[in-house]
Motif scaffolding. Sequence first.
Motif, PDB file in Angstrom:
ATOM      1  N   MET A 199      -7.196  -4.907 -18.626  1.00  0.00           N
ATOM      2  CA  MET A 199      -7.840  -3.788 -17.948  1.00  0.00           C
ATOM      3  C   MET A 199      -6.765  -2.805 -17.489  1.00  0.00           C
ATOM      4  N   ASP A 200      -6.996  -1.532 -17.759  1.00  0.00           N
ATOM      5  CA  ASP A 200      -6.068  -0.486 -17.336  1.00  0.00           C
ATOM      6  C   ASP A 200      -6.447  -0.063 -15.908  1.00  0.00           C
ATOM      7  N   LEU A 201      -5.713  -0.596 -14.936  1.00  0.00           N
ATOM      8  CA  LEU A 201      -6.027  -0.321 -13.531  1.00  0.00           C
ATOM      9  C   LEU A 201      -5.863   1.151 -13.170  1.00  0.00           C
ATOM     10  N   LYS A 202      -4.999   1.839 -13.870  1.00  0.00           N
ATOM     11  CA  LYS A 202      -4.756   3.258 -13.582  1.00  0.00           C
ATOM     12  C   LYS A 202      -6.041   4.087 -13.730  1.00  0.00           C
ATOM     13  N   GLN A 203      -6.933   3.643 -14.597  1.00  0.00           N
ATOM     14  CA  GLN A 203      -8.210   4.347 -14.788  1.00  0.00           C
ATOM     15  C   GLN A 203      -9.103   4.281 -13.549  1.00  0.00           C
ATOM     16  N   HIS A 204      -8.767   3.388 -12.627  1.00  0.00           N
ATOM     17  CA  HIS A 204      -9.596   3.200 -11.428  1.00  0.00           C
ATOM     18  C   HIS A 204      -8.960   3.824 -10.180  1.00  0.00           C
ATOM     19  N   ILE A 205      -7.907   4.586 -10.364  1.00  0.00           N
ATOM     20  CA  ILE A 205      -7.256   5.295  -9.255  1.00  0.00           C
ATOM     21  C   ILE A 205      -7.656   6.763  -9.329  1.00  0.00           C
ATOM     22  N   ARG A 206      -8.132   7.278  -8.219  1.00  0.00           N
ATOM     23  CA  ARG A 206      -8.538   8.685  -8.159  1.00  0.00           C
ATOM     24  C   ARG A 206      -7.396   9.510  -7.577  1.00  0.00           C
ATOM     25  N   SER A 207      -7.105  10.635  -8.213  1.00  0.00           N
ATOM     26  CA  SER A 207      -6.077  11.561  -7.717  1.00  0.00           C
ATOM     27  C   SER A 207      -6.752  12.696  -6.955  1.00  0.00           C
ATOM     28  N   ILE A 208      -6.281  12.933  -5.737  1.00  0.00           N
ATOM     29  CA  ILE A 208      -6.862  13.981  -4.903  1.00  0.00           C
ATOM     30  C   ILE A 208      -5.762  14.986  -4.562  1.00  0.00           C
ATOM     31  N   PRO A 209      -5.854  16.203  -5.108  1.00  0.00           N
ATOM     32  CA  PRO A 209      -4.818  17.203  -4.832  1.00  0.00           C
ATOM     33  C   PRO A 209      -4.905  17.744  -3.403  1.00  0.00           C
ATOM     34  N   ASP A 210      -3.746  18.125  -2.895  1.00  0.00           N
ATOM     35  CA  ASP A 210      -3.629  18.798  -1.588  1.00  0.00           C
ATOM     36  C   ASP A 210      -4.142  17.944  -0.424  1.00  0.00           C
ATOM     37  N   PHE A 211      -3.924  16.628  -0.519  1.00  0.00           N
ATOM     38  CA  PHE A 211      -4.273  15.737   0.584  1.00  0.00           C
ATOM     39  C   PHE A 211      -3.073  14.846   0.885  1.00  0.00           C
ATOM     40  N   PRO A 212      -2.682  14.678   2.108  1.00  0.00           N
ATOM     41  CA  PRO A 212      -3.272  15.196   3.347  1.00  0.00           C
ATOM     42  C   PRO A 212      -2.852  16.620   3.691  1.00  0.00           C
TER      43      PRO A 212
END
Length: 171
Positions: free
Chosen positions: A1-14
Amino acid sequence: MDLKQHIRSIPDFPKPGILFYDISTLLAHPQAWQATVDRLAEAVMEHKPDILAGIESRGFLVAAPLALKLGLGFAMVRKKGKLPGKTIPYTYDLEYGSDTIEVQADAFHEGQRVVLLDDLLATGGTMKAAAELLRQSGADVRAAACIIELTFLKGREGLDIPVTTLIQYDD
């Protein structure tokens, strides 16, 4: 399983210019979370820990279920003033200012083998401070493990313990 596919990237936080890697989407996916815990368990057990230590606060989410899976104890490394009873503080320098982390004075026994856990390794400053704090409390800090590493920040270079990470971001 590619765990990276389950990480969400949120720009400009915090704050503007920061790209935040959010593990909440990984935690919400039972198969991905189970695979994460299983992979960390395999990496951590080679160091033969007696207890796991999680760094506030997302490190608790990593270390507590891992400790349960491995039949080990769990201790918290927290910001100053958050733990009851007698504590051992450790103050360290940040880029601008300083911070203090603590453990409960009776959290570790002399020579107890410990692996440190957090969700993410960036510059390594907090991980290094936590390792020093645990050593001051008598622990034998064997290694560290994180879900994510921001390799471009070279955080592992400042650490004197082996570090295992499951997902790496190079920029």
